[in-house]
Motif scaffolding. Structure first.
Motif, PDB file in Angstrom:
ATOM      1  N   LEU A  23       0.836  -1.195   0.000  1.00  0.00           N
ATOM      2  CA  LEU A  23       0.000   0.000   0.000  1.00  0.00           C
ATOM      3  C   LEU A  23       0.871   1.245   0.000  1.00  0.00           C
ATOM      4  O   LEU A  23       1.855   1.325   0.735  1.00  0.00           O
ATOM      5  CB  LEU A  23      -0.902   0.030   1.251  1.00  0.00           C
ATOM      6  CG  LEU A  23      -1.782   1.256   1.428  1.00  0.00           C
ATOM      7  CD1 LEU A  23      -2.843   1.322   0.338  1.00  0.00           C
ATOM      8  CD2 LEU A  23      -2.433   1.255   2.802  1.00  0.00           C
ATOM      9  N   LEU A  24       0.492   2.209  -0.812  1.00  0.00           N
ATOM     10  CA  LEU A  24       1.148   3.512  -0.833  1.00  0.00           C
ATOM     11  C   LEU A  24       0.064   4.570  -0.691  1.00  0.00           C
ATOM     12  O   LEU A  24      -0.868   4.628  -1.496  1.00  0.00           O
ATOM     13  CB  LEU A  24       1.914   3.715  -2.148  1.00  0.00           C
ATOM     14  CG  LEU A  24       2.624   5.055  -2.326  1.00  0.00           C
ATOM     15  CD1 LEU A  24       3.691   5.263  -1.255  1.00  0.00           C
ATOM     16  CD2 LEU A  24       3.243   5.150  -3.715  1.00  0.00           C
ATOM     17  N   VAL A  25       0.157   5.380   0.360  1.00  0.00           N
ATOM     18  CA  VAL A  25      -0.802   6.451   0.601  1.00  0.00           C
ATOM     19  C   VAL A  25      -0.112   7.761   0.243  1.00  0.00           C
ATOM     20  O   VAL A  25       0.907   8.119   0.825  1.00  0.00           O
ATOM     21  CB  VAL A  25      -1.265   6.486   2.070  1.00  0.00           C
ATOM     22  CG1 VAL A  25      -2.265   7.621   2.278  1.00  0.00           C
ATOM     23  CG2 VAL A  25      -1.876   5.148   2.472  1.00  0.00           C
ATOM     24  N   LEU A  26      -0.663   8.457  -0.737  1.00  0.00           N
ATOM     25  CA  LEU A  26      -0.118   9.741  -1.184  1.00  0.00           C
ATOM     26  C   LEU A  26      -1.024  10.860  -0.695  1.00  0.00           C
ATOM     27  O   LEU A  26      -2.246  10.697  -0.652  1.00  0.00           O
ATOM     28  CB  LEU A  26      -0.037   9.779  -2.710  1.00  0.00           C
ATOM     29  CG  LEU A  26       0.758   8.661  -3.376  1.00  0.00           C
ATOM     30  CD1 LEU A  26       0.640   8.766  -4.892  1.00  0.00           C
ATOM     31  CD2 LEU A  26       2.214   8.709  -2.937  1.00  0.00           C
ATOM     32  N   THR A  27      -0.424  11.988  -0.332  1.00  0.00           N
ATOM     33  CA  THR A  27      -1.221  13.121   0.155  1.00  0.00           C
ATOM     34  C   THR A  27      -0.767  14.414  -0.503  1.00  0.00           C
ATOM     35  O   THR A  27       0.366  14.548  -0.959  1.00  0.00           O
ATOM     36  CB  THR A  27      -1.093  13.301   1.682  1.00  0.00           C
ATOM     37  OG1 THR A  27       0.243  13.659   2.007  1.00  0.00           O
ATOM     38  CG2 THR A  27      -1.498  12.039   2.428  1.00  0.00           C
ATOM     39  N   ASP A  28      -1.682  15.357  -0.528  1.00  0.00           N
ATOM     40  CA  ASP A  28      -1.384  16.726  -0.919  1.00  0.00           C
ATOM     41  C   ASP A  28      -2.399  17.624  -0.239  1.00  0.00           C
ATOM     42  O   ASP A  28      -3.462  17.165   0.190  1.00  0.00           O
ATOM     43  CB  ASP A  28      -1.443  16.904  -2.445  1.00  0.00           C
ATOM     44  CG  ASP A  28      -0.653  18.135  -2.892  1.00  0.00           C
ATOM     45  OD1 ASP A  28       0.458  17.952  -3.409  1.00  0.00           O
ATOM     46  OD2 ASP A  28      -1.123  19.276  -2.682  1.00  0.00           O
ATOM     47  N   THR A  29      -2.054  18.905  -0.147  1.00  0.00           N
ATOM     48  CA  THR A  29      -2.968  19.870   0.464  1.00  0.00           C
ATOM     49  C   THR A  29      -4.017  20.357  -0.525  1.00  0.00           C
ATOM     50  O   THR A  29      -5.067  20.831  -0.129  1.00  0.00           O
ATOM     51  CB  THR A  29      -2.195  21.097   0.990  1.00  0.00           C
ATOM     52  OG1 THR A  29      -1.517  21.719  -0.110  1.00  0.00           O
ATOM     53  CG2 THR A  29      -1.188  20.704   2.038  1.00  0.00           C
ATOM     54  N   ASP A  30      -3.739  20.233  -1.797  1.00  0.00           N
ATOM     55  CA  ASP A  30      -4.568  20.809  -2.848  1.00  0.00           C
ATOM     56  C   ASP A  30      -5.364  19.715  -3.567  1.00  0.00           C
ATOM     57  O   ASP A  30      -4.784  18.738  -4.051  1.00  0.00           O
ATOM     58  CB  ASP A  30      -3.661  21.541  -3.836  1.00  0.00           C
ATOM     59  CG  ASP A  30      -4.418  22.365  -4.840  1.00  0.00           C
ATOM     60  OD1 ASP A  30      -5.216  21.785  -5.605  1.00  0.00           O
ATOM     61  OD2 ASP A  30      -4.207  23.597  -4.881  1.00  0.00           O
ATOM     62  N   SER A  31      -6.666  19.895  -3.657  1.00  0.00           N
ATOM     63  CA  SER A  31      -7.512  18.884  -4.296  1.00  0.00           C
ATOM     64  C   SER A  31      -7.153  18.684  -5.774  1.00  0.00           C
ATOM     65  O   SER A  31      -7.287  17.581  -6.308  1.00  0.00           O
ATOM     66  CB  SER A  31      -8.992  19.228  -4.139  1.00  0.00           C
ATOM     67  OG  SER A  31      -9.253  20.484  -4.722  1.00  0.00           O
ATOM     68  N   TYR A  32      -6.685  19.739  -6.450  1.00  0.00           N
ATOM     69  CA  TYR A  32      -6.269  19.616  -7.852  1.00  0.00           C
ATOM     70  C   TYR A  32      -5.142  18.597  -7.978  1.00  0.00           C
ATOM     71  O   TYR A  32      -5.171  17.719  -8.853  1.00  0.00           O
ATOM     72  CB  TYR A  32      -5.826  20.981  -8.397  1.00  0.00           C
ATOM     73  CG  TYR A  32      -5.221  20.896  -9.770  1.00  0.00           C
ATOM     74  CD1 TYR A  32      -6.039  20.879 -10.908  1.00  0.00           C
ATOM     75  CD2 TYR A  32      -3.844  20.807  -9.949  1.00  0.00           C
ATOM     76  CE1 TYR A  32      -5.486  20.789 -12.176  1.00  0.00           C
ATOM     77  CE2 TYR A  32      -3.293  20.711 -11.215  1.00  0.00           C
ATOM     78  CZ  TYR A  32      -4.114  20.703 -12.325  1.00  0.00           C
ATOM     79  OH  TYR A  32      -3.558  20.599 -13.575  1.00  0.00           O
ATOM     80  N   TYR A  33      -4.140  18.704  -7.096  1.00  0.00           N
ATOM     81  CA  TYR A  33      -3.010  17.783  -7.156  1.00  0.00           C
ATOM     82  C   TYR A  33      -3.400  16.378  -6.698  1.00  0.00           C
ATOM     83  O   TYR A  33      -2.870  15.384  -7.205  1.00  0.00           O
ATOM     84  CB  TYR A  33      -1.817  18.329  -6.377  1.00  0.00           C
ATOM     85  CG  TYR A  33      -1.249  19.557  -7.047  1.00  0.00           C
ATOM     86  CD1 TYR A  33      -0.633  19.462  -8.285  1.00  0.00           C
ATOM     87  CD2 TYR A  33      -1.373  20.808  -6.466  1.00  0.00           C
ATOM     88  CE1 TYR A  33      -0.151  20.586  -8.934  1.00  0.00           C
ATOM     89  CE2 TYR A  33      -0.883  21.946  -7.104  1.00  0.00           C
ATOM     90  CZ  TYR A  33      -0.276  21.827  -8.338  1.00  0.00           C
ATOM     91  OH  TYR A  33       0.206  22.938  -8.982  1.00  0.00           O
ATOM     92  N   CYS A  34      -4.331  16.293  -5.770  1.00  0.00           N
ATOM     93  CA  CYS A  34      -4.834  14.966  -5.376  1.00  0.00           C
ATOM     94  C   CYS A  34      -5.487  14.287  -6.570  1.00  0.00           C
ATOM     95  O   CYS A  34      -5.274  13.087  -6.808  1.00  0.00           O
ATOM     96  CB  CYS A  34      -5.811  15.092  -4.210  1.00  0.00           C
ATOM     97  SG  CYS A  34      -5.001  15.421  -2.633  1.00  0.00           S
ATOM     98  N   GLU A  35      -6.263  15.025  -7.332  1.00  0.00           N
ATOM     99  CA  GLU A  35      -6.897  14.449  -8.527  1.00  0.00           C
ATOM    100  C   GLU A  35      -5.842  14.066  -9.562  1.00  0.00           C
ATOM    101  O   GLU A  35      -5.978  13.033 -10.236  1.00  0.00           O
ATOM    102  CB  GLU A  35      -7.916  15.413  -9.122  1.00  0.00           C
ATOM    103  CG  GLU A  35      -9.200  15.477  -8.345  1.00  0.00           C
ATOM    104  CD  GLU A  35      -9.839  14.106  -8.142  1.00  0.00           C
ATOM    105  OE1 GLU A  35      -9.910  13.302  -9.113  1.00  0.00           O
ATOM    106  OE2 GLU A  35     -10.251  13.813  -7.013  1.00  0.00           O
TER     107      GLU A  35
END
Length: 101
Positions: free
Chosen positions: A12-24
């Protein structure tokens, strides 16, 4: 960097970002990888332990992130709370304040 980590992380790899654009953008990039999860995260997050407990994280990697957070100590506490017992945090920050931006 995420793709390189994924190569050595079959579970499993969980990636995060603060910005919904970058999450998408991350979701789109890794849409063929069922073991990749993308979450929005802004540190510090007092609910991080609760939100990320389900992932049973053994490692959190924060590359060139912490120096941009006003309350960096609380951000590191949030990271620590996200980890399983005996988990590890890998944190890279620039060596000099002039490099922060």
């Amino acid at each position: 960097m995420s793709a390189l980590i994924l190569e050595s992380t079959p579970e499993l790899l969980v990636l995060t970002d603060t910005d919904s654009y970058y999450c998408e953008a991350l979701r789109s990039r890794f849409r063929q990888s069922p073991n990749v999860v993308v979450e929005t995260l802004t540190l510090p997050d007092p609910m991080a332990a609760t939100r990320f407990q389900k992932f049973d994280l053994d490692t959190v990697v924060a590359l060139n992130v912490v120096e941009h957070i006003a309350d960096d100590v609380e951000a590191l506490r949030s990271i620590a709370m996200m980890l399983r017992p005996a988990g590890r945090a890998v944190v890279l920050v620039p060596a000099l304040p002039a490099l922060f931006g």
